[in-house]
Design an enzyme around this catalytic site. Sequence first.
Site, PDB file in Angstrom:
ATOM      1  N   LYS A  27       8.003   6.739 -17.187  1.00 27.62           N
ATOM      2  CA  LYS A  27       8.324   6.864 -15.757  1.00 27.62           C
ATOM      3  C   LYS A  27       7.511   5.836 -15.001  1.00 27.62           C
ATOM      4  O   LYS A  27       6.304   5.694 -15.207  1.00 27.62           O
ATOM      5  CB  LYS A  27       7.942   8.281 -15.269  1.00 27.62           C
ATOM      6  N   GLN A  45       0.071   3.332 -14.934  1.00 26.37           N
ATOM      7  CA  GLN A  45       0.999   4.434 -14.700  1.00 26.37           C
ATOM      8  C   GLN A  45       0.757   5.591 -15.682  1.00 26.37           C
ATOM      9  O   GLN A  45       0.976   6.750 -15.342  1.00 26.37           O
ATOM     10  CB  GLN A  45       2.433   3.908 -14.821  1.00 26.37           C
ATOM     11  N   LYS A  67      -2.063   7.684 -14.061  1.00 29.40           N
ATOM     12  CA  LYS A  67      -1.601   8.233 -12.782  1.00 29.40           C
ATOM     13  C   LYS A  67      -0.635   9.385 -13.036  1.00 29.40           C
ATOM     14  O   LYS A  67      -0.761  10.465 -12.466  1.00 29.40           O
ATOM     15  CB  LYS A  67      -0.902   7.122 -11.993  1.00 29.40           C
ATOM     16  N   LYS A 113       6.803   0.658 -16.689  1.00 26.72           N
ATOM     17  CA  LYS A 113       7.038  -0.143 -15.468  1.00 26.72           C
ATOM     18  C   LYS A 113       8.001  -1.263 -15.798  1.00 26.72           C
ATOM     19  O   LYS A 113       8.046  -1.744 -16.935  1.00 26.72           O
ATOM     20  CB  LYS A 113       5.723  -0.751 -14.975  1.00 26.72           C
ATOM     21  N   GLY A 119      11.562   2.953  -7.498  1.00 30.42           N
ATOM     22  CA  GLY A 119      11.236   1.795  -6.660  1.00 30.42           C
ATOM     23  C   GLY A 119       9.805   1.315  -6.806  1.00 30.42           C
ATOM     24  O   GLY A 119       8.957   1.985  -7.384  1.00 30.42           O
ATOM     25  N   ASP A 120       9.563   0.143  -6.315  1.00 27.71           N
ATOM     26  CA  ASP A 120       8.217  -0.439  -6.174  1.00 27.71           C
ATOM     27  C   ASP A 120       8.405  -1.606  -5.192  1.00 27.71           C
ATOM     28  O   ASP A 120       9.412  -1.643  -4.462  1.00 27.71           O
ATOM     29  CB  ASP A 120       7.666  -0.902  -7.533  1.00 27.71           C
ATOM     30  N   THR A 157       4.689   8.636  -1.117  1.00 24.43           N
ATOM     31  CA  THR A 157       3.489   7.892  -1.529  1.00 24.43           C
ATOM     32  C   THR A 157       2.505   7.802  -0.364  1.00 24.43           C
ATOM     33  O   THR A 157       1.303   8.066  -0.519  1.00 24.43           O
ATOM     34  CB  THR A 157       3.865   6.491  -2.040  1.00 24.43           C
ATOM     35  N   ASN A 205       7.265   0.430   2.262  1.00 22.02           N
ATOM     36  CA  ASN A 205       7.462   1.863   2.121  1.00 22.02           C
ATOM     37  C   ASN A 205       6.149   2.647   2.160  1.00 22.02           C
ATOM     38  O   ASN A 205       6.025   3.633   2.896  1.00 22.02           O
ATOM     39  CB  ASN A 205       8.218   2.142   0.810  1.00 22.02           C
ATOM     40  N   SER A 262       8.825  11.798  -7.454  1.00 23.24           N
ATOM     41  CA  SER A 262       9.900  11.358  -8.338  1.00 23.24           C
ATOM     42  C   SER A 262      10.127  12.390  -9.438  1.00 23.24           C
ATOM     43  O   SER A 262      11.268  12.687  -9.809  1.00 23.24           O
ATOM     44  CB  SER A 262       9.538  10.013  -8.994  1.00 23.24           C
TER      45      SER A 262
HETATM   46  P1  NDP Z   1       7.468  -2.729  -0.265  1.00 17.90           P
HETATM   47  O1  NDP Z   1       8.237  -3.816  -0.889  1.00 17.90           O
HETATM   48  O2  NDP Z   1       8.174  -1.684   0.506  1.00 17.90           O
HETATM   49  O3  NDP Z   1       6.355  -3.337   0.696  1.00 17.90           O
HETATM   50  C1  NDP Z   1       5.393  -4.221   0.220  1.00 17.90           C
HETATM   51  C2  NDP Z   1       4.519  -4.665   1.371  1.00 17.90           C
HETATM   52  O4  NDP Z   1       3.402  -5.367   0.857  1.00 17.90           O
HETATM   53  C3  NDP Z   1       5.239  -5.617   2.310  1.00 17.90           C
HETATM   54  O5  NDP Z   1       4.718  -5.486   3.599  1.00 17.90           O
HETATM   55  C4  NDP Z   1       4.873  -6.978   1.695  1.00 17.90           C
HETATM   56  O6  NDP Z   1       4.948  -8.063   2.613  1.00 17.90           O
HETATM   57  C5  NDP Z   1       3.450  -6.739   1.272  1.00 17.90           C
HETATM   58  N1  NDP Z   1       3.145  -7.620   0.120  1.00 17.90           N
HETATM   59  C6  NDP Z   1       3.777  -7.645  -1.069  1.00 17.90           C
HETATM   60  N2  NDP Z   1       3.262  -8.603  -1.861  1.00 17.90           N
HETATM   61  C7  NDP Z   1       2.299  -9.180  -1.149  1.00 17.90           C
HETATM   62  C8  NDP Z   1       1.400 -10.241  -1.412  1.00 17.90           C
HETATM   63  N3  NDP Z   1       1.408 -10.895  -2.591  1.00 17.90           N
HETATM   64  N4  NDP Z   1       0.521 -10.568  -0.437  1.00 17.90           N
HETATM   65  C9  NDP Z   1       0.512  -9.899   0.767  1.00 17.90           C
HETATM   66  N5  NDP Z   1       1.351  -8.890   1.065  1.00 17.90           N
HETATM   67  C10 NDP Z   1       2.215  -8.545   0.132  1.00 17.90           C
HETATM   68  O7  NDP Z   1       6.608  -2.077  -1.449  1.00 17.90           O
HETATM   69  P2  NDP Z   1       5.890  -0.663  -1.509  1.00 17.90           P
HETATM   70  O8  NDP Z   1       5.413  -0.267  -0.168  1.00 17.90           O
HETATM   71  O9  NDP Z   1       6.764   0.253  -2.271  1.00 17.90           O
HETATM   72  O10 NDP Z   1       4.643  -0.999  -2.445  1.00 17.90           O
HETATM   73  C11 NDP Z   1       3.380  -1.392  -1.941  1.00 17.90           C
HETATM   74  C12 NDP Z   1       2.319  -1.128  -2.988  1.00 17.90           C
HETATM   75  O11 NDP Z   1       2.275   0.274  -3.295  1.00 17.90           O
HETATM   76  C13 NDP Z   1       2.517  -1.829  -4.331  1.00 17.90           C
HETATM   77  O12 NDP Z   1       1.256  -2.139  -4.882  1.00 17.90           O
HETATM   78  C14 NDP Z   1       3.183  -0.749  -5.180  1.00 17.90           C
HETATM   79  O13 NDP Z   1       2.980  -0.975  -6.551  1.00 17.90           O
HETATM   80  C15 NDP Z   1       2.431   0.471  -4.693  1.00 17.90           C
HETATM   81  N6  NDP Z   1       3.058   1.770  -4.916  1.00 17.90           N
HETATM   82  C16 NDP Z   1       4.329   2.014  -4.495  1.00 17.90           C
HETATM   83  C17 NDP Z   1       4.868   3.267  -4.680  1.00 17.90           C
HETATM   84  C18 NDP Z   1       6.216   3.622  -4.157  1.00 17.90           C
HETATM   85  O14 NDP Z   1       6.597   4.781  -4.267  1.00 17.90           O
HETATM   86  N7  NDP Z   1       6.963   2.713  -3.568  1.00 17.90           N
HETATM   87  C19 NDP Z   1       4.138   4.333  -5.381  1.00 17.90           C
HETATM   88  C20 NDP Z   1       2.774   3.985  -5.711  1.00 17.90           C
HETATM   89  C21 NDP Z   1       2.289   2.742  -5.496  1.00 17.90           C
HETATM   90  P3  NDP Z   1       6.186  -9.083   2.522  1.00 17.90           P
HETATM   91  O15 NDP Z   1       7.364  -8.308   3.033  1.00 17.90           O
HETATM   92  O16 NDP Z   1       5.799 -10.215   3.382  1.00 17.90           O
HETATM   93  O17 NDP Z   1       6.323  -9.463   1.075  1.00 17.90           O
HETATM   94  O1  2IT Z   2       3.476   2.757  -8.711  1.00 17.34           O
HETATM   95  C1  2IT Z   2       4.163   3.796  -8.650  1.00 17.34           C
HETATM   96  O2  2IT Z   2       3.697   4.897  -8.940  1.00 17.34           O
HETATM   97  C2  2IT Z   2       5.552   3.681  -8.207  1.00 17.34           C
HETATM   98  N1  2IT Z   2       6.004   2.587  -7.883  1.00 17.34           N
HETATM   99  C3  2IT Z   2       6.443   4.894  -8.168  1.00 17.34           C
HETATM  100  C4  2IT Z   2       6.989   5.178  -9.520  1.00 17.34           C
HETATM  101  C5  2IT Z   2       8.000   6.288  -9.591  1.00 17.34           C
HETATM  102  O3  2IT Z   2       8.518   6.476 -10.702  1.00 17.34           O
HETATM  103  O4  2IT Z   2       8.292   6.951  -8.604  1.00 17.34           O
END
Ligand code: NDP
Ligand code: 2IT
Length: 449
Positions: free
Chosen positions: A93, A114, A117, A129, A168-169, A212, A243, A380
Amino acid sequence: MTFKNEYLAKVYADVCKRNPNEPEFLQAVGEVLESLEPVVERRPDIVKAGVIDRLVEPERGIIFRVSWVDDAGNVQVNRGFRYQFNSAIGPYKGGIRLHPSVNASVIKFLGFEQIFKNSLTGLPIGGGKGGSDFDPKGKSDGEVMRFCQSFMTELCKHIGADTDVPAGDIGTGAREIGYMYGQYKRIRNEFTGVLTGKSISYGGSLARKEATGYGLCYFTQEMLAAAGKDFAGKTVVISGSGNVAIYAAEKATQLGAKVVAMSDSSGFIFDPAGVDLKVIKRLKEVERKRISEYPKEVPSATFTPGCSGIWGVKCDIALPCATQNEIDEESAKKLVANGCIAVAEGANMPSTPEAIAVFQSNGLLFGPAKAANAGGVATSALEMSQNSMRLSWTFEEVDAKLKDIMVNIYRNVAKAAADYGLEGNFAAGANIAGFLKVADAMMWQGVAY
Ligand code: NDP
Ligand code: 2IT
């Protein structure tokens, strides 16, 4: 990276040799192995069963070509990845990251983290992943759809509701999950919970979108409460505006804090009046615009180009929610100098090891990603349960379960740290607590893979 324990030093040396040119993966493995030193000393049975030697090698990795046709009729080629890291406690997952920086090192670090976590959530999910170096930014809906369909045409051979359940990620939200789900269903002719983060109309869970960010705040709230503090009246800085960042900002605000800065990869906004989330949501979720547009609509705000400047904004609580290694030693020192009391990681591995050392040696509360951002994957897993039962829970039911899970994660992490003589070190506590459950399952199941 140096280890006092000879066995761990050898495991780490072998991982370095086998995975050259993979700095993010080595960083993630190094951090976990360092935390396991007291476990290895206390648990010779785990060493004898070769659990750690096995854990650092993915069970399976799939790398594939993703070809698609852009709007101009040109053929484009990207590389797709899925690392199925560990299935000891449940189906693989983990999310799918779509970003030009994606490579094997990035996906392996994410897949490895992961494992721990997912174990911490207390739910039956293994670690994996995936992703691609495809950049959704600036692409039309049609281009994103054709990419997602091509990506899933290969991936669907390797996943399934009882095998591996992606989500998603970065760069993968409800739009991308929808296109991938549609393609999976077309090819496999089955309507199952093979992906999470789906829209509500075809089997998504209420509160998954928020989970998250909300979970990050629930964890932080628990960590603050144990130290006699809370969110009320605090100033918060949140990196990113995707997100995780948006819903962390929403919950922090609901809990009485003021979020004064957010960012994207081009720079950060500072709004001393407290960010207007209605504007951020419209710009980012609906219009897919840059955060630099925000001050054009909200006169109290300013925009500053560059990513790391946000850590110079004075705050009580910092929630990095963008990407890996976004807080280095220098940024960590700025946060400390400005009086920050707590850092909790919404992103995966956003703080470098040097930054974590700065936080810990200055007595900040530090919530590591594996614990603090586990609310997304936990919800999830709740989506998977609802899909299996073919029913859906209300927003309030899911949110209450999420909160319970985050409180339990905090307690288990704090307890594991204390049990191993590392009171207050939640980074070590998360690694140890997450590891012990997976290790136990691996020992019960025997050695052959
Ligand atoms: P999104 O794509 O929704 O948003 C990512 C954000 O981070 C955007 O604002 C983006 O800016 C910025 N960003 C991405 N890459 C970079 C970079 N190299 N330098 C600076 N800013 C950056 O992703 P999420 O919100 O889903 O994910 C954000 C983080 O949270 C990641 O590390 C992800 O692995 C982690 N995460 C996500 C989960 C989820 O459920 N979605 C769960 C647990 C962890 P820009 O638009 O300019 O690229
Ligand atoms: O980093 C993470 O935990 C995620 N992007 C969410 C993974 C998931 O299966 O919901």
